[in-house]
Design a protein around this motif. Structure first.
Motif, PDB file in Angstrom:
ATOM      1  N   PHE A  83       1.061  -1.160   0.045  1.00 17.41           N
ATOM      2  CA  PHE A  83      -0.209   0.338   0.220  1.00 17.41           C
ATOM      3  C   PHE A  83       1.203   1.203  -0.103  1.00 17.41           C
ATOM      4  O   PHE A  83       0.734   2.426  -0.878  1.00 17.41           O
ATOM      5  CB  PHE A  83      -0.984  -0.040   1.178  1.00 17.41           C
ATOM      6  CG  PHE A  83      -1.128   1.496   1.661  1.00 17.41           C
ATOM      7  CD1 PHE A  83      -2.425   1.298   0.769  1.00 17.41           C
ATOM      8  CD2 PHE A  83      -1.085   1.901   2.468  1.00 17.41           C
ATOM      9  CE1 PHE A  83      -2.892   2.977   1.035  1.00 17.41           C
ATOM     10  CE2 PHE A  83      -1.434   3.876   3.320  1.00 17.41           C
ATOM     11  CZ  PHE A  83      -2.593   3.863   2.028  1.00 17.41           C
ATOM     12  N   HIS A  86       2.522   1.731  -2.871  1.00 18.48           N
ATOM     13  CA  HIS A  86       1.281   2.290  -4.829  1.00 18.48           C
ATOM     14  C   HIS A  86       0.977   3.736  -4.142  1.00 18.48           C
ATOM     15  O   HIS A  86       1.350   4.529  -5.657  1.00 18.48           O
ATOM     16  CB  HIS A  86       0.605   0.789  -4.425  1.00 18.48           C
ATOM     17  CG  HIS A  86      -0.421   1.730  -5.427  1.00 18.48           C
ATOM     18  ND1 HIS A  86      -0.205   0.723  -6.478  1.00 18.48           N
ATOM     19  CD2 HIS A  86      -1.590   2.385  -6.024  1.00 18.48           C
ATOM     20  CE1 HIS A  86      -1.249   0.810  -7.181  1.00 18.48           C
ATOM     21  NE2 HIS A  86      -2.327   2.238  -6.655  1.00 18.48           N
ATOM     22  N   VAL A  87       1.052   4.219  -3.275  1.00 17.69           N
ATOM     23  CA  VAL A  87       0.126   5.567  -3.493  1.00 17.69           C
ATOM     24  C   VAL A  87       1.256   6.360  -2.972  1.00 17.69           C
ATOM     25  O   VAL A  87       1.330   7.680  -3.591  1.00 17.69           O
ATOM     26  CB  VAL A  87      -0.546   5.161  -1.612  1.00 17.69           C
ATOM     27  CG1 VAL A  87      -1.686   4.243  -1.149  1.00 17.69           C
ATOM     28  CG2 VAL A  87       0.178   5.475   0.008  1.00 17.69           C
ATOM     29  N   SER A 159       3.558  -2.867  -7.927  1.00 17.17           N
ATOM     30  CA  SER A 159       2.524  -2.182  -7.284  1.00 17.17           C
ATOM     31  C   SER A 159       3.401  -0.885  -7.255  1.00 17.17           C
ATOM     32  O   SER A 159       2.621   0.074  -7.192  1.00 17.17           O
ATOM     33  CB  SER A 159       2.634  -2.833  -5.538  1.00 17.17           C
ATOM     34  OG  SER A 159       3.996  -2.352  -5.007  1.00 17.17           O
ATOM     35  N   TYR A 188      -7.417   9.491  -4.068  1.00 18.53           N
ATOM     36  CA  TYR A 188      -7.117   7.737  -4.822  1.00 18.53           C
ATOM     37  C   TYR A 188      -6.701   7.573  -3.597  1.00 18.53           C
ATOM     38  O   TYR A 188      -7.103   6.300  -3.046  1.00 18.53           O
ATOM     39  CB  TYR A 188      -6.951   8.275  -5.653  1.00 18.53           C
ATOM     40  CG  TYR A 188      -6.172   6.070  -6.325  1.00 18.53           C
ATOM     41  CD1 TYR A 188      -6.883   5.846  -7.215  1.00 18.53           C
ATOM     42  CD2 TYR A 188      -4.523   6.305  -6.083  1.00 18.53           C
ATOM     43  CE1 TYR A 188      -6.361   4.724  -7.649  1.00 18.53           C
ATOM     44  CE2 TYR A 188      -4.495   5.181  -6.625  1.00 18.53           C
ATOM     45  CZ  TYR A 188      -5.299   4.168  -6.816  1.00 18.53           C
ATOM     46  OH  TYR A 188      -4.566   3.325  -7.210  1.00 18.53           O
ATOM     47  N   GLN A 189      -6.042   8.215  -3.130  1.00 19.75           N
ATOM     48  CA  GLN A 189      -5.210   7.118  -2.007  1.00 19.75           C
ATOM     49  C   GLN A 189      -5.702   7.454  -0.381  1.00 19.75           C
ATOM     50  O   GLN A 189      -5.101   6.075   0.064  1.00 19.75           O
ATOM     51  CB  GLN A 189      -3.691   8.692  -1.741  1.00 19.75           C
ATOM     52  CG  GLN A 189      -2.107   9.364  -2.489  1.00 19.75           C
ATOM     53  CD  GLN A 189      -1.576  10.104  -2.478  1.00 19.75           C
ATOM     54  OE1 GLN A 189      -2.445  11.213  -1.934  1.00 19.75           O
ATOM     55  NE2 GLN A 189      -0.540   9.572  -2.994  1.00 19.75           N
ATOM     56  N   ASN A 192      -7.577   3.853  -0.898  1.00 22.67           N
ATOM     57  CA  ASN A 192      -7.112   3.274  -1.212  1.00 22.67           C
ATOM     58  C   ASN A 192      -6.663   2.190   0.265  1.00 22.67           C
ATOM     59  O   ASN A 192      -6.514   1.552   0.385  1.00 22.67           O
ATOM     60  CB  ASN A 192      -5.798   2.837  -1.766  1.00 22.67           C
ATOM     61  CG  ASN A 192      -5.750   2.484  -3.875  1.00 22.67           C
ATOM     62  OD1 ASN A 192      -6.586   1.124  -2.685  1.00 22.67           O
ATOM     63  ND2 ASN A 192      -6.054   3.573  -3.840  1.00 22.67           N
ATOM     64  N   ALA A 195      -9.901   0.150   0.749  1.00 20.87           N
ATOM     65  CA  ALA A 195     -10.100  -0.373  -0.550  1.00 20.87           C
ATOM     66  C   ALA A 195      -9.432  -0.978  -1.157  1.00 20.87           C
ATOM     67  O   ALA A 195      -9.325  -1.811  -1.963  1.00 20.87           O
ATOM     68  CB  ALA A 195     -10.908   0.094  -1.772  1.00 20.87           C
ATOM     69  N   SER A 196      -8.025  -1.298  -0.684  1.00 16.43           N
ATOM     70  CA  SER A 196      -6.690  -1.853  -0.602  1.00 16.43           C
ATOM     71  C   SER A 196      -7.294  -2.907  -0.466  1.00 16.43           C
ATOM     72  O   SER A 196      -6.324  -4.440  -0.871  1.00 16.43           O
ATOM     73  CB  SER A 196      -5.231  -1.231  -0.607  1.00 16.43           C
ATOM     74  OG  SER A 196      -5.638  -0.939   0.709  1.00 16.43           O
ATOM     75  N   ASN A 216     -10.247  -2.983  -8.077  1.00 18.19           N
ATOM     76  CA  ASN A 216      -8.776  -1.915  -7.214  1.00 18.19           C
ATOM     77  C   ASN A 216      -7.719  -2.780  -7.658  1.00 18.19           C
ATOM     78  O   ASN A 216      -7.185  -4.334  -6.946  1.00 18.19           O
ATOM     79  CB  ASN A 216      -9.255  -1.587  -6.538  1.00 18.19           C
ATOM     80  CG  ASN A 216      -7.761  -0.901  -6.004  1.00 18.19           C
ATOM     81  OD1 ASN A 216      -7.195  -0.465  -6.933  1.00 18.19           O
ATOM     82  ND2 ASN A 216      -8.203  -0.537  -4.333  1.00 18.19           N
ATOM     83  N   LEU A 218      -5.344  -2.731  -6.706  1.00 19.33           N
ATOM     84  CA  LEU A 218      -3.953  -3.022  -5.576  1.00 19.33           C
ATOM     85  C   LEU A 218      -4.183  -4.295  -4.532  1.00 19.33           C
ATOM     86  O   LEU A 218      -3.307  -4.832  -3.981  1.00 19.33           O
ATOM     87  CB  LEU A 218      -4.433  -1.679  -4.214  1.00 19.33           C
ATOM     88  CG  LEU A 218      -3.158  -1.209  -3.581  1.00 19.33           C
ATOM     89  CD1 LEU A 218      -1.704  -1.716  -3.699  1.00 19.33           C
ATOM     90  CD2 LEU A 218      -3.158   0.247  -2.740  1.00 19.33           C
ATOM     91  N   PHE A 219      -5.854  -4.038  -4.344  1.00 20.31           N
ATOM     92  CA  PHE A 219      -6.731  -5.472  -3.607  1.00 20.31           C
ATOM     93  C   PHE A 219      -5.723  -6.326  -4.274  1.00 20.31           C
ATOM     94  O   PHE A 219      -5.817  -7.324  -3.643  1.00 20.31           O
ATOM     95  CB  PHE A 219      -8.350  -5.217  -4.161  1.00 20.31           C
ATOM     96  CG  PHE A 219      -9.025  -6.337  -3.646  1.00 20.31           C
ATOM     97  CD1 PHE A 219      -9.182  -6.447  -2.492  1.00 20.31           C
ATOM     98  CD2 PHE A 219      -9.352  -7.262  -3.542  1.00 20.31           C
ATOM     99  CE1 PHE A 219      -9.966  -7.579  -1.508  1.00 20.31           C
ATOM    100  CE2 PHE A 219     -10.607  -8.775  -4.108  1.00 20.31           C
ATOM    101  CZ  PHE A 219     -10.492  -8.443  -2.729  1.00 20.31           C
TER     102      PHE A 219
END
Length: 273
Positions: A83, A86-87, A159, A188-189, A192, A195-196, A216, A218-219
């Motif tokens: 996470f 990615h963010v 990622s 978005y950040q 997540n 939602a990640s 997503n 990231l999920f």
């Protein structure tokens, strides 16, 4: 001083570009903090704080090792590391450069160098942070075993690549509406955070809730990462290659937006900002 730089062949041009990317990456790392070591320590502390907060939250709720058959703290760290990388890649690429910034006026630099430097700086910081935290946990607290280190490391890089591709879309929107770009990036950040899927195991999600997370990438990345980390866990609700195809599609869209924006972008756009 006034001599124009010219590359005699393709190898020299490639070497010049890689040298520029390297120096821009170092520049981005040093601008985060005057001391490079303290900058890395601060990055590691962000991940450590996330781990401590989630561990405390799970303890208060009463959810322990029942989430997954394996090291519970490694289960928490697997979601946090993916996470964070990615963010932060999304944010770094989205704010990597602007036509009105002073550094872009230097001739050797270009948009590709600035984007690459911002993205690689995030990858370097998060990789060092991940390796140090896992090493300290392994040597001081409890030995850990990673079932497939190569697969886990590959998804870690995917990622980052996915975050860079999504950040490229926000970067193309930025010249048209800087405030909207900042809001969209932040939304978005923040989305997540939930939602990640780093809070729970994807195999245990009810079917009627799954569509809220399946979109997503990231999920999928976090769940597949846990499949490579733990020998007793096999992902059934997520797809391994979905994040990669999503990243390639986002990269193409981001390049189209940026190429179109560069035709019309002007320094005068920032006059009223």
């Amino acid at each position: 001083m006034f001599k124009q730089r010219q590359n005699r062949n393709l190898f020299q041009a490639a070497f010049t570009t890689f040298a520029l990317i390297y120096h821009q990456t170092v520049y981005n790392l040093r601008t985060e903090h005057r001391n490079a070591v303290l900058g890395l320590v601060m990055t590691m502390m962000q991940s450590v704080v996330f781990v401590v907060v989630f561990l405390g939250m799970y303890t208060l709720i009463g959810i322990g090792g029942s989430q997954i058959r394996g090291d519970f703290l490694l289960y928490i760290m697997s979601g946090i590391f993916i996470f964070m990388l990615h963010v932060q890649a999304v944010g770094a690429v989205a704010g990597s450069h602007s036509v009105s910034s002073g550094i872009i006026k230097h001739e050797p630099l270009n948009a590709a160098v600035l984007i690459s430097g911002a993205a690689l700086a995030v990858l370097y910081r998060q990789t060092i942070s991940c390796l140090v935290i896992l090493s300290v946990y392994h040597m001081v607290f409890q030995p850990i075993t990673i079932e497939d280190p190569v697969g886990a490391g590959s998804l870690f890089v995917v990622s980052w690549f996915t975050g860079c591709a999504i950040g490229l879309i926000f970067l193309g929107i930025r010249p048209w509406s800087p405030q909207a770009c900042k809001v969209l990036t932040m939304v978005y950040q923040r989305v997540n955070m939930f939602a990640s899927g780093k809070f729970f195991v994807a195999n245990m999600i009810p079917s009627f809730i799954l569509p809220w997370f399946a979109w997503n990438p990231l999920f999928h990345l976090i769940d597949q990462e846990r499949g490579f980390l733990f020998i007793n866990y096999s992902p059934h609700r997520t797809m391994l290659f979905y994040p990669l195809w999503f990243a390639i599609a986002a990269l193409m869209v981001g390049l189209l937006i940026n190429f179109t924006t560069r035709k019309y972008e002007s320094i005068s756009w920032s006059a009223a900002q």
